[in-house]
Design an enzyme around this catalytic site. Structure first.
Site, PDB file in Angstrom:
ATOM      1  CD  GLU A   1       3.424  -0.770   7.678  1.00 56.06           C
ATOM      2  OE1 GLU A   1       3.594  -0.710   8.908  1.00 56.06           O
ATOM      3  OE2 GLU A   1       3.527   0.220   6.926  1.00 56.06           O
TER       4      GLU A   1
ATOM      5  CG  ASP B   1      -0.277  -0.167   2.525  1.00 52.02           C
ATOM      6  OD1 ASP B   1       0.742  -0.869   2.589  1.00 52.02           O
ATOM      7  OD2 ASP B   1      -0.769   0.392   3.532  1.00 52.02           O
TER       8      ASP B   1
END
Length: 397
Positions: free
Chosen positions: A142, A84
């Protein structure tokens, strides 16, 4: 291991152009946490090209691939990368600057994913030269609670087959390209998000005696809370309490009805963490009630302490020395940043290390989570190669 190490180095060099192109593609097309749909499709496409089997849609957008060597059921270890990006407007002027306005790979997850794809391709090429299996975990989110690691663990990423140990890496510009850094034991802090709403009674600034001023309650509460760390936590147990957002929507002559605050608490010890949560709530409640207000304290428990397994980390350190030379392997100290790789470290032996990506001579010095963050892409050669070397070494130990 050195013979296989030379083969890995050669393959890493041969695959560099492709892995760099992958990193640049990902950098141009960043996606926020749990929204990594196009990223996941791209990863699946590459895994298919490499002949690596995988399971998609794990924890929504995650992918679990597996490279099987000889006797694949002998032992299974895992390598992990996060996918991400962050809600940051990129300021770099590059051929591959983000095309998604307001979203940027400012934490290097594009490099992590590219390195893991590179390691996977190397391992697939060498699959007849090692025994056991390597899980490649491409993890979403994350950067956002509850963290993609916890969600993937719930969906069985460490099972079927059972993973015996896990290794991850993170780019780090303060360390120059060509180096890696290891930390033994606790490496990164737990992280919790604090949300506090203080309600009082607003009114005219000229007549404060007629109000129950939530601004003054907030001010006293913030000062008192600095003692949560300075006067209740041992100096030998690092902890940080920071408030970065305070909203008191009044005016020069208006006392508002309420004040809203947001902060973070980080610690390296779970007992300290639990006691601090209690102390934060007590201080807020007691100060606000003493001045006639009410308070709501919400502490969202986030990632735990990231603890590197001492034995696994020693093996990983030794392998890095063998692969890169001792002069390029650093022993570093714990940091108060947080990482959801910590969830894996609470379940199985884990090792998380820093991949040096800085190069001041090229102007590459900005820290992560900044709009000018970038990496020296030569680090991709080391990143993919060392991960492959770790995997084969760990299967052999």
């Amino acid at each position: 291991m050195m013979a296989i190490g030379e083969k890995i180095k050669q393959l890493a060099q041969e695959n560099f152009e492709e892995i760099r192109a992958i990193r640049r593609h990902l950098h141009q097309h960043p996606e926020l946490s749990f929204q990594e749909f196009e990223t996941a499709k791209f990863i699946q496409q590459k895994l298919t090209e490499y002949g690596i089997s995988f399971q998609a849609n794990v924890a929504k957008t995650g992918i679990v691939a597996i490279v099987e060597g000889k006797n694949p059921s002998a032992k299974t270890i895992a390598l992990r990368a996060d996918m991400d990006a962050l809600p940051i407007i990129e300021q770099n002027k590059l051929d591959y600057t983000s095309l998604n306005n307001g979203v940027m790979h400012a934490c290097g997850h594009d490099a992590h994913t590219a390195c893991l794809l590179g390691a996977g391709k190397i391992l697939q090429t060498l699959k007849n030269e090692f025994e056991g299996s390597v899980k490649l975990i491409f993890q979403p989110s994350e950067e956002k609670l509850p963290g993609g690691a916890s969600e993937m663990i719930k969906e069985g990423v460490l099972e079927n087959p059972i993973v015996e140990s896990i290794i991850g890496q993170h780019v780090f510009t303060p360390f120059k390209v060509g180096t890696v850094a290891f930390c033994f034991g606790n490496m990164m802090a737990s992280t919790d998000e604090i949300y506090i709403t203080i309600k009082g009674k607003g009114g005219h600034g000229a007549y404060p005696q007629d109000t129950k001023d939530p601004v003054m309650m907030a001010a006293q509460m913030l000062v008192a809370m600095q003692q949560v760390v300075s006067r209740t936590v041992s100096p030998f147990q690092p902890a940080v309490l920071t408030f970065g957002k305070v909203i008191a929507n009044g005016a020069t002559n208006i006392i508002p009805d309420e004040v809203y605050l947001e902060g973070t608490f980080r610690a390296m010890d779970e007992t300290v963490r639990a006691e601090a949560h209690q102390k934060i709530t007590e201080i807020a409640t007691n100060i606000v009630s003493a001045f006639g207000g009410t308070v709501d304290v919400n502490i969202a428990k986030g990632y735990p302490v990231l603890t590197n397994n001492e034995v696994l980390t020693q093996r990983s350190y030794d392998r890095a020395v063998a692969y890169l030379g001792k002069e390029n392997v650093i022993i570093t100290t714990p940091r108060m940043g947080a990482e959801d790789f910590a969830f894996y470290s609470q379940k199985i032996p884990a090792c998380f290390y820093r991949l040096g990506t800085g190069n001041p001579d090229k102007g590459i010095a900005s820290n992560i989570h900044t709009p000018t963050f970038n990496i020296d892409e030569n680090a991709l050669i080391i990143g993919m190669g060392l991960m492959a070397f770790h995997a084969i070494g760990e299967l052999s130990d």
